[in-house]
Design a protein around this motif. Sequence first.
Motif, PDB file in Angstrom:
ATOM      1  N   UNK A  69       0.771  -1.159   0.155  1.00  0.00           N
ATOM      2  CA  UNK A  69      -0.081   0.002  -0.106  1.00  0.00           C
ATOM      3  C   UNK A  69       0.881   1.322  -0.032  1.00  0.00           C
ATOM      4  N   UNK A  70       0.618   2.263  -1.029  1.00  0.00           N
ATOM      5  CA  UNK A  70       1.611   3.421  -1.096  1.00  0.00           C
ATOM      6  C   UNK A  70       0.611   4.439  -0.748  1.00  0.00           C
ATOM      7  N   UNK A  71       1.440   5.777  -0.084  1.00  0.00           N
ATOM      8  CA  UNK A  71       0.527   6.739   0.214  1.00  0.00           C
ATOM      9  C   UNK A  71       0.854   7.874  -0.873  1.00  0.00           C
ATOM     10  N   UNK A  72       0.032   8.493  -1.300  1.00  0.00           N
ATOM     11  CA  UNK A  72      -0.046   9.500  -2.672  1.00  0.00           C
ATOM     12  C   UNK A  72      -0.452  10.868  -1.808  1.00  0.00           C
ATOM     13  N   UNK A  73       0.454  11.831  -1.631  1.00  0.00           N
ATOM     14  CA  UNK A  73       0.290  13.101  -1.539  1.00  0.00           C
ATOM     15  C   UNK A  73      -0.205  13.897  -2.866  1.00  0.00           C
ATOM     16  N   UNK A  74      -1.292  14.447  -2.834  1.00  0.00           N
ATOM     17  CA  UNK A  74      -1.714  15.307  -3.991  1.00  0.00           C
ATOM     18  C   UNK A  74      -1.287  16.565  -3.913  1.00  0.00           C
ATOM     19  N   UNK A  75      -1.085  17.264  -4.936  1.00  0.00           N
ATOM     20  CA  UNK A  75      -0.687  18.864  -4.818  1.00  0.00           C
ATOM     21  C   UNK A  75      -2.084  19.573  -4.351  1.00  0.00           C
ATOM     22  N   UNK A  76      -1.679  20.607  -3.766  1.00  0.00           N
ATOM     23  CA  UNK A  76      -2.825  21.835  -3.446  1.00  0.00           C
ATOM     24  C   UNK A  76      -3.727  22.166  -4.907  1.00  0.00           C
ATOM     25  N   UNK A  77      -4.974  22.024  -4.598  1.00  0.00           N
ATOM     26  CA  UNK A  77      -5.879  22.259  -5.912  1.00  0.00           C
ATOM     27  C   UNK A  77      -5.960  21.209  -6.785  1.00  0.00           C
ATOM     28  N   UNK A  78      -5.406  19.706  -6.479  1.00  0.00           N
ATOM     29  CA  UNK A  78      -5.528  18.691  -7.264  1.00  0.00           C
ATOM     30  C   UNK A  78      -6.787  18.087  -7.324  1.00  0.00           C
ATOM     31  N   UNK A  79      -7.499  18.225  -6.178  1.00  0.00           N
ATOM     32  CA  UNK A  79      -8.780  17.741  -5.790  1.00  0.00           C
ATOM     33  C   UNK A  79      -9.791  18.874  -5.694  1.00  0.00           C
ATOM     34  N   UNK A  80     -11.046  18.592  -5.563  1.00  0.00           N
ATOM     35  CA  UNK A  80     -11.967  19.578  -5.537  1.00  0.00           C
ATOM     36  C   UNK A  80     -11.828  20.687  -4.295  1.00  0.00           C
ATOM     37  N   UNK A  81     -11.717  20.169  -3.387  1.00  0.00           N
ATOM     38  CA  UNK A  81     -11.832  20.949  -1.990  1.00  0.00           C
ATOM     39  C   UNK A  81     -10.387  22.012  -2.011  1.00  0.00           C
ATOM     40  N   UNK A  82      -9.634  21.815  -2.889  1.00  0.00           N
ATOM     41  CA  UNK A  82      -8.257  22.625  -3.047  1.00  0.00           C
ATOM     42  C   UNK A  82      -7.323  22.306  -2.099  1.00  0.00           C
ATOM     43  N   UNK A  97      -3.058  10.984 -12.125  1.00  0.00           N
ATOM     44  CA  UNK A  97      -2.132  11.663 -13.303  1.00  0.00           C
ATOM     45  C   UNK A  97      -0.761  12.061 -12.501  1.00  0.00           C
ATOM     46  N   UNK A  98       0.503  11.906 -12.954  1.00  0.00           N
ATOM     47  CA  UNK A  98       1.550  12.255 -12.351  1.00  0.00           C
ATOM     48  C   UNK A  98       1.656  13.744 -12.002  1.00  0.00           C
ATOM     49  N   UNK A  99       0.872  14.891 -12.782  1.00  0.00           N
ATOM     50  CA  UNK A  99       1.033  16.223 -12.434  1.00  0.00           C
ATOM     51  C   UNK A  99       0.053  16.690 -11.180  1.00  0.00           C
ATOM     52  N   UNK A 100      -0.567  15.635 -10.837  1.00  0.00           N
ATOM     53  CA  UNK A 100      -1.390  15.983  -9.565  1.00  0.00           C
ATOM     54  C   UNK A 100      -0.721  15.580  -8.374  1.00  0.00           C
ATOM     55  N   UNK A 101       0.375  14.781  -8.491  1.00  0.00           N
ATOM     56  CA  UNK A 101       0.889  13.947  -7.182  1.00  0.00           C
ATOM     57  C   UNK A 101       2.307  14.841  -6.986  1.00  0.00           C
ATOM     58  N   UNK A 118       9.680   7.030  -6.722  1.00  0.00           N
ATOM     59  CA  UNK A 118       8.970   6.044  -7.232  1.00  0.00           C
ATOM     60  C   UNK A 118       8.077   6.375  -8.399  1.00  0.00           C
ATOM     61  N   UNK A 119       8.045   5.412  -9.518  1.00  0.00           N
ATOM     62  CA  UNK A 119       7.632   5.672 -10.832  1.00  0.00           C
ATOM     63  C   UNK A 119       6.793   4.534 -11.170  1.00  0.00           C
ATOM     64  N   UNK A 120       5.651   4.990 -11.908  1.00  0.00           N
ATOM     65  CA  UNK A 120       4.582   3.633 -12.400  1.00  0.00           C
ATOM     66  C   UNK A 120       5.170   3.299 -14.114  1.00  0.00           C
ATOM     67  N   UNK A 121       5.418   2.107 -14.042  1.00  0.00           N
ATOM     68  CA  UNK A 121       5.784   1.352 -15.178  1.00  0.00           C
ATOM     69  C   UNK A 121       4.957   0.501 -15.673  1.00  0.00           C
ATOM     70  N   UNK A 122       4.581   1.042 -17.053  1.00  0.00           N
ATOM     71  CA  UNK A 122       3.557   0.325 -17.825  1.00  0.00           C
ATOM     72  C   UNK A 122       4.309  -0.301 -18.770  1.00  0.00           C
ATOM     73  N   UNK A 123       3.527  -1.815 -19.234  1.00  0.00           N
ATOM     74  CA  UNK A 123       3.942  -2.403 -20.367  1.00  0.00           C
ATOM     75  C   UNK A 123       2.974  -2.237 -21.420  1.00  0.00           C
ATOM     76  N   UNK A 124       3.712  -1.949 -22.566  1.00  0.00           N
ATOM     77  CA  UNK A 124       2.722  -1.468 -23.758  1.00  0.00           C
ATOM     78  C   UNK A 124       2.855  -2.918 -24.681  1.00  0.00           C
ATOM     79  N   UNK A 125       1.906  -3.412 -25.203  1.00  0.00           N
ATOM     80  CA  UNK A 125       2.154  -4.598 -25.980  1.00  0.00           C
ATOM     81  C   UNK A 125       1.162  -3.902 -27.375  1.00  0.00           C
ATOM     82  N   UNK A 126       2.128  -3.960 -28.564  1.00  0.00           N
ATOM     83  CA  UNK A 126       1.484  -3.183 -29.735  1.00  0.00           C
ATOM     84  C   UNK A 126       0.834  -2.028 -29.494  1.00  0.00           C
TER      85      UNK A 126
END
Length: 621
Positions: free
Chosen positions: A389-402, A417-421, A505-513
């Motif tokens: 289990x990871x904890x993700x701290x979102x940026x200010x304003x990334x959610x509705x309450x600000x 989205x990485x931009x919100x983290x 930490x980064x999210x690594x995705x595998x793309x097939x075709x």
Amino acid sequence: MNQTALAPQAGTADEPVEISHIRNFSIVAHIDHGKSTLADRLIQMTGGLTEREMKDQILDSMDIERERGITIKAQTVRLLYQAQDGETYTLNLIDTPGHVDFAYEVNRSLAACEGSLLVVDASQGVEAQTLANVYQAIENDHEIVPVLNKVDLPAAEPERVQQQIEDVIGLDATDAVMISAKTGLGVEDVLEAIVTRLPAPKGNPNATLKAMLVDSWYDAYLGVVVLVRVIDGKLKKGQKVRMMGTGATYDVDRVGVITPKLATLNELGPGEIGFMTASIKEVADTRVGDTITDEKKPTETMLEGFKPAQPVVFCGLFPVDAADFEDLRAAMGKLRLNDASFSFEMESSAALGFGFRCGFLGLLHLEIIQERLEREFNLDLIATAPSVVYEIQLRKGANDEGEPEVEELHNPADMPDVMKIEEIREPWITATILTPDEYLGPILKLCQERRGIQKELSYVGARAMLVYNLPLNEVVFDFYDRLKSISKGYASFDYQITGYEAGDLVKMQILVNSDPVDALSILVHRSQAEYRGRAMCEKLKDLIPQHMFVIPIQAAIGGKIIARETIRALRKDVTAKCYGGDVTRKRKLLEKQKAGKKKMRQFGKVDIPQEAFIKALKMDS
């Protein structure tokens, strides 16, 4: 065996027990040091069961416990012992698990007792779990009696192990009881040590009822059976009780003790450990550590209780046959009845269909739940890669309450989205490793590879004791297996979760075709992303069959490709039907095939077999 030690078990159930003649104790030890075997001998010597009813590991009731030779659930039994002073004592014994995944069982068992028998193998000595469990007992203010087991083995070195107990744990082991639980040698001395060296419980029989909920399990005939330790007052049949944590009230149907058969009584007094049933429907309604009190005259203060068991490892369980989904749901519901620490919620995957995201206390817990589902409910399951289990701290304003917000991430595919983290935090542990000196080098190298930070290195005779801080993410896959293979099985390992720390930490995705495959998404440390990505692509290249078009397999972080492998196209010989004639005919057919392949590559669907997922996800080994 001394026949004078045997006390009659029948006919004494309804007599009130004097509190000074009660001894509540648990047996703590490392895995395989002989806890359950000692419990067998104690039951046998006090006449808890007849010779005909006895079998090895009598308290390990599950088939899987008996096959693996491990204790998973803490078990309780009440015994009557006639001591050498002529008095009859009531002994409440709790046999606890030794494996790190079931440490929560140990903790709550210790809270119900005043003393512990610390069992140490006289040939192996002090191990990592010995330390972890004895420190828990010390935290609970237990009186501890050291017991050296297996002294009849040729490799036994009781004097060395006595010294080790004093050096490592700091307990005086000069009067440790020397026994062989297998043969019964010295077990009479253990019973005398329990009576003379462990304290009696304290409690006021005239006060209002205060009892601790120690454990609960589901019985098909009785409903939920609740194991209680009475602190003050009396718990009687027909009494109306309230659970102070949940606020629920129940009428007590029956009270009794486990001998190890269920024996009913009229009441349980202070200091006693027994069971009650009260038409409770679900184990989830009974919180371990809750305080049970009288509904009419409640006690003023609640007991401290325990933190609920927190799942640390998550993985997806999917049925191989999609038609088994409802059976899997029903099976998990039944397992949950007897294991409140196991949690699950529904999820779906494009590759694997419908299944469940399940939370476990560790890899052994995961393995046992999966094996029980397959064996007891006849299911074929696919397990995805375990993740923490990871904890993700979102940026200010990334959610509705600000406001900045912290989210828990159980599945890497659900990462925002990485931009919100702002930052990602991962769980860290403090690991204690005990190993013979000759394996120290490779073990240090393994810990360094797993991003470990060394905290301590000390020696206990010829054995090294290592204390490391490690990210749980790096331990959860195959660390234990690697450690055992490096040390030829001699190293022992124990860990405690210390908290969350920010990591790169980064999210690594595998793309097939060029299509992302959700089931293969993982969170990795940036320094290891390229190595992991390359290894996964190479593995998939061998697992995915060839198609009529070229298939690129890529590992990507965001929009950046960090590794690539290519599966070559199957080549159909379109010119086979041309016999002689002009070369332009052949060229025309080849050009037509080339254009078709280009189109297929754009729109063609790649079929990834299910076994490819399983093997690719197991690639950490």
